[in-house]
Design a protein around this motif. Structure first.
Motif, PDB file in Angstrom:
ATOM      1  N   LEU A  95     -34.038 -12.312  23.153  1.00 45.71           N
ATOM      2  CA  LEU A  95     -34.346 -13.473  23.583  1.00 45.71           C
ATOM      3  C   LEU A  95     -35.808 -14.434  23.793  1.00 45.71           C
ATOM      4  O   LEU A  95     -35.341 -15.415  22.412  1.00 45.71           O
ATOM      5  CB  LEU A  95     -32.788 -14.481  23.847  1.00 45.71           C
ATOM      6  N   MET A  96     -36.479 -13.369  24.176  1.00 41.66           N
ATOM      7  CA  MET A  96     -37.594 -14.090  24.169  1.00 41.66           C
ATOM      8  C   MET A  96     -38.214 -14.010  22.604  1.00 41.66           C
ATOM      9  O   MET A  96     -39.428 -14.393  22.328  1.00 41.66           O
ATOM     10  CB  MET A  96     -38.339 -13.484  25.202  1.00 41.66           C
ATOM     11  N   GLN A  97     -38.673 -12.361  22.515  1.00 40.91           N
ATOM     12  CA  GLN A  97     -38.783 -12.512  21.080  1.00 40.91           C
ATOM     13  C   GLN A  97     -38.601 -12.976  19.289  1.00 40.91           C
ATOM     14  O   GLN A  97     -39.497 -13.237  19.148  1.00 40.91           O
ATOM     15  CB  GLN A  97     -38.257 -10.762  20.981  1.00 40.91           C
ATOM     16  N   LYS A  98     -37.356 -12.857  19.714  1.00 45.22           N
ATOM     17  CA  LYS A  98     -36.905 -14.547  18.743  1.00 45.22           C
ATOM     18  C   LYS A  98     -37.527 -15.780  18.843  1.00 45.22           C
ATOM     19  O   LYS A  98     -36.473 -17.075  18.416  1.00 45.22           O
ATOM     20  CB  LYS A  98     -35.949 -14.483  18.660  1.00 45.22           C
ATOM     21  N   ARG A  99     -37.873 -16.161  19.888  1.00 49.29           N
ATOM     22  CA  ARG A  99     -38.659 -17.756  19.939  1.00 49.29           C
ATOM     23  C   ARG A  99     -37.370 -18.529  21.083  1.00 49.29           C
ATOM     24  O   ARG A  99     -37.259 -19.588  20.923  1.00 49.29           O
ATOM     25  CB  ARG A  99     -39.043 -17.807  18.885  1.00 49.29           C
ATOM     26  N   THR A 100     -36.786 -18.164  21.559  1.00 47.21           N
ATOM     27  CA  THR A 100     -35.750 -18.656  22.311  1.00 47.21           C
ATOM     28  C   THR A 100     -35.490 -19.733  23.441  1.00 47.21           C
ATOM     29  O   THR A 100     -36.251 -18.945  23.566  1.00 47.21           O
ATOM     30  CB  THR A 100     -34.326 -17.887  22.527  1.00 47.21           C
ATOM     31  N   ASP A 101     -35.374 -20.751  23.074  1.00 51.54           N
ATOM     32  CA  ASP A 101     -36.023 -22.231  24.226  1.00 51.54           C
ATOM     33  C   ASP A 101     -35.336 -20.951  25.364  1.00 51.54           C
ATOM     34  O   ASP A 101     -34.206 -20.931  25.841  1.00 51.54           O
ATOM     35  CB  ASP A 101     -35.262 -23.110  24.067  1.00 51.54           C
ATOM     36  N   PRO A 102     -36.587 -20.995  26.395  1.00 46.54           N
ATOM     37  CA  PRO A 102     -36.431 -19.861  27.716  1.00 46.54           C
ATOM     38  C   PRO A 102     -35.051 -21.228  28.392  1.00 46.54           C
ATOM     39  O   PRO A 102     -34.169 -20.368  29.466  1.00 46.54           O
ATOM     40  CB  PRO A 102     -37.258 -20.864  28.988  1.00 46.54           C
ATOM     41  N   TRP A 103     -34.590 -21.851  28.304  1.00 48.52           N
ATOM     42  CA  TRP A 103     -33.840 -22.881  29.253  1.00 48.52           C
ATOM     43  C   TRP A 103     -32.583 -22.016  28.549  1.00 48.52           C
ATOM     44  O   TRP A 103     -31.078 -22.261  29.132  1.00 48.52           O
ATOM     45  CB  TRP A 103     -33.756 -24.607  29.035  1.00 48.52           C
ATOM     46  N   GLN A 104     -32.070 -22.458  26.950  1.00 46.34           N
ATOM     47  CA  GLN A 104     -31.261 -21.900  26.475  1.00 46.34           C
ATOM     48  C   GLN A 104     -31.010 -20.234  26.564  1.00 46.34           C
ATOM     49  O   GLN A 104     -29.858 -19.934  26.998  1.00 46.34           O
ATOM     50  CB  GLN A 104     -31.312 -21.960  25.164  1.00 46.34           C
ATOM     51  N   ALA A 105     -32.125 -19.377  27.144  1.00 48.78           N
ATOM     52  CA  ALA A 105     -31.801 -17.695  27.542  1.00 48.78           C
ATOM     53  C   ALA A 105     -31.026 -17.773  28.408  1.00 48.78           C
ATOM     54  O   ALA A 105     -30.435 -17.240  28.875  1.00 48.78           O
ATOM     55  CB  ALA A 105     -33.256 -17.646  27.010  1.00 48.78           C
ATOM     56  N   SER A 106     -31.722 -18.762  29.372  1.00 45.48           N
ATOM     57  CA  SER A 106     -31.792 -18.558  30.767  1.00 45.48           C
ATOM     58  C   SER A 106     -30.134 -18.895  30.774  1.00 45.48           C
ATOM     59  O   SER A 106     -29.014 -18.189  32.076  1.00 45.48           O
ATOM     60  CB  SER A 106     -32.645 -18.999  31.530  1.00 45.48           C
ATOM     61  N   GLY A 107     -29.411 -20.167  30.701  1.00 43.34           N
ATOM     62  CA  GLY A 107     -28.278 -20.406  30.728  1.00 43.34           C
ATOM     63  C   GLY A 107     -26.794 -19.605  30.255  1.00 43.34           C
ATOM     64  O   GLY A 107     -26.318 -18.707  30.895  1.00 43.34           O
ATOM     65  N   PHE A 108     -27.349 -18.753  29.168  1.00 44.86           N
ATOM     66  CA  PHE A 108     -27.000 -17.651  27.976  1.00 44.86           C
ATOM     67  C   PHE A 108     -26.978 -16.457  29.198  1.00 44.86           C
ATOM     68  O   PHE A 108     -25.501 -16.008  28.816  1.00 44.86           O
ATOM     69  CB  PHE A 108     -27.390 -17.295  27.151  1.00 44.86           C
ATOM     70  N   LEU A 116     -36.175 -14.934  34.063  1.00 48.70           N
ATOM     71  CA  LEU A 116     -36.568 -14.717  32.990  1.00 48.70           C
ATOM     72  C   LEU A 116     -37.937 -15.207  32.303  1.00 48.70           C
ATOM     73  O   LEU A 116     -38.585 -14.000  31.932  1.00 48.70           O
ATOM     74  CB  LEU A 116     -35.740 -15.993  31.933  1.00 48.70           C
ATOM     75  N   LEU A 117     -38.471 -16.174  33.210  1.00 48.22           N
ATOM     76  CA  LEU A 117     -39.745 -16.238  32.079  1.00 48.22           C
ATOM     77  C   LEU A 117     -40.777 -14.716  32.923  1.00 48.22           C
ATOM     78  O   LEU A 117     -41.592 -14.784  32.839  1.00 48.22           O
ATOM     79  CB  LEU A 117     -40.296 -17.520  32.997  1.00 48.22           C
ATOM     80  N   ARG A 118     -40.542 -15.256  34.344  1.00 47.00           N
ATOM     81  CA  ARG A 118     -41.415 -13.902  35.374  1.00 47.00           C
ATOM     82  C   ARG A 118     -41.248 -12.787  34.713  1.00 47.00           C
ATOM     83  O   ARG A 118     -42.022 -11.333  34.634  1.00 47.00           O
ATOM     84  CB  ARG A 118     -40.810 -14.295  36.925  1.00 47.00           C
ATOM     85  N   VAL A 119     -40.114 -12.237  34.156  1.00 45.32           N
ATOM     86  CA  VAL A 119     -40.080 -10.703  33.933  1.00 45.32           C
ATOM     87  C   VAL A 119     -39.950 -10.635  32.355  1.00 45.32           C
ATOM     88  O   VAL A 119     -39.271  -9.584  32.276  1.00 45.32           O
ATOM     89  CB  VAL A 119     -38.234 -10.484  34.530  1.00 45.32           C
ATOM     90  N   TYR A 120     -39.768 -11.527  31.493  1.00 44.43           N
ATOM     91  CA  TYR A 120     -39.374 -11.422  30.042  1.00 44.43           C
ATOM     92  C   TYR A 120     -40.256 -12.254  29.464  1.00 44.43           C
ATOM     93  O   TYR A 120     -40.572 -12.066  28.084  1.00 44.43           O
ATOM     94  CB  TYR A 120     -38.122 -11.702  30.013  1.00 44.43           C
ATOM     95  N   GLY A 121     -40.751 -13.210  29.850  1.00 42.51           N
ATOM     96  CA  GLY A 121     -41.506 -14.254  29.751  1.00 42.51           C
ATOM     97  C   GLY A 121     -42.859 -13.810  28.817  1.00 42.51           C
ATOM     98  O   GLY A 121     -42.958 -14.143  27.700  1.00 42.51           O
ATOM     99  N   HIS A 122     -43.586 -12.505  28.693  1.00 45.24           N
ATOM    100  CA  HIS A 122     -44.620 -11.716  28.378  1.00 45.24           C
ATOM    101  C   HIS A 122     -44.067 -11.552  26.706  1.00 45.24           C
ATOM    102  O   HIS A 122     -44.645 -11.370  25.685  1.00 45.24           O
ATOM    103  CB  HIS A 122     -45.063 -11.209  29.293  1.00 45.24           C
ATOM    104  N   HIS A 123     -42.689 -11.808  26.693  1.00 47.36           N
ATOM    105  CA  HIS A 123     -42.085 -10.818  24.947  1.00 47.36           C
ATOM    106  C   HIS A 123     -42.120 -12.207  24.225  1.00 47.36           C
ATOM    107  O   HIS A 123     -41.968 -11.544  23.396  1.00 47.36           O
ATOM    108  CB  HIS A 123     -40.717  -9.974  25.078  1.00 47.36           C
ATOM    109  N   PRO A 125     -43.275 -14.744  21.337  1.00 48.44           N
ATOM    110  CA  PRO A 125     -44.815 -15.060  20.773  1.00 48.44           C
ATOM    111  C   PRO A 125     -45.816 -15.614  21.356  1.00 48.44           C
ATOM    112  O   PRO A 125     -46.769 -15.754  20.864  1.00 48.44           O
ATOM    113  CB  PRO A 125     -44.234 -15.188  19.461  1.00 48.44           C
ATOM    114  N   ASP A 126     -45.353 -16.386  21.526  1.00 46.51           N
ATOM    115  CA  ASP A 126     -46.008 -18.204  21.801  1.00 46.51           C
ATOM    116  C   ASP A 126     -46.567 -18.140  23.837  1.00 46.51           C
ATOM    117  O   ASP A 126     -47.290 -18.531  23.904  1.00 46.51           O
ATOM    118  CB  ASP A 126     -45.144 -19.299  21.764  1.00 46.51           C
TER     119      ASP A 126
END
Length: 146
Positions: A95-108, A116-123, A125-126
């Motif tokens: 989800l992070m690699q596909k540029r999914t909005d973090p709010w959407q990804a965390s809810g899903f 989500l941002l602490r553990v996966y945010g570095h994936h 692309p931005d």
């Protein structure tokens, strides 16, 4: 493994992982949209099931534990060190690699946005893109002393 058909709304395309009467814990559960690729499989399974039965079952009986079956599938696939929880990590990473909005990804994922941002945010692309672009820019409205 305890998901029942009343928790699945095929018309609204949602799954409600909250179960009435279940004690609230730190484990987050929520209502998520059904991914489009999963929807036809659920429609077919629904036609074969009962109104109150388990979504995943063996001859109508609840599947108790998936660890043994998952381990057997991994062995057949020739992979080691993978658990069902690994799939959640993979999902968050994709989800992070596909540029999914973090709010959407965390809810899903029923995961806090902080986690989500602490553990996966570095994936994403931005990640650090703005910092990389800004480091070479000269600050505005700042006088350079000669």
């Amino acid at each position: 493994m305890s998901l029942r058909w009343p928790q699945v709304n095929l018309e609204a395309r949602t799954i409600n992982f909250e179960v009435a009467g279940r004690k609230r814990t730190n484990k987050r559960r929520g209502i998520i949209p059904i991914p489009p690729r999963l929807l036809p499989h659920l429609w077919r399974a629904r036609r074969r099931g009962t109104d109150l039965g388990y979504v995943l079952h063996i001859d109508g009986e609840r599947i108790g534990d998936i660890k043994k079956g998952f381990a057997a599938a991994c062995e057949r696939a020739g992979i080691e060190g993978v658990t069902p929880h690994s799939l959640r990590h993979t999902c968050a990473t994709w989800l992070m690699q596909k540029r999914t909005d973090p709010w959407q990804a965390s809810g899903f994922l029923s995961m806090s946005m902080e986690t989500l941002l602490r553990v996966y945010g570095h994936h994403h692309p931005d990640y650090q893109r703005e910092a990389a672009e800004n480091i070479g820019r000269r600050p505005q409205n700042v006088r350079v002393m000669a």
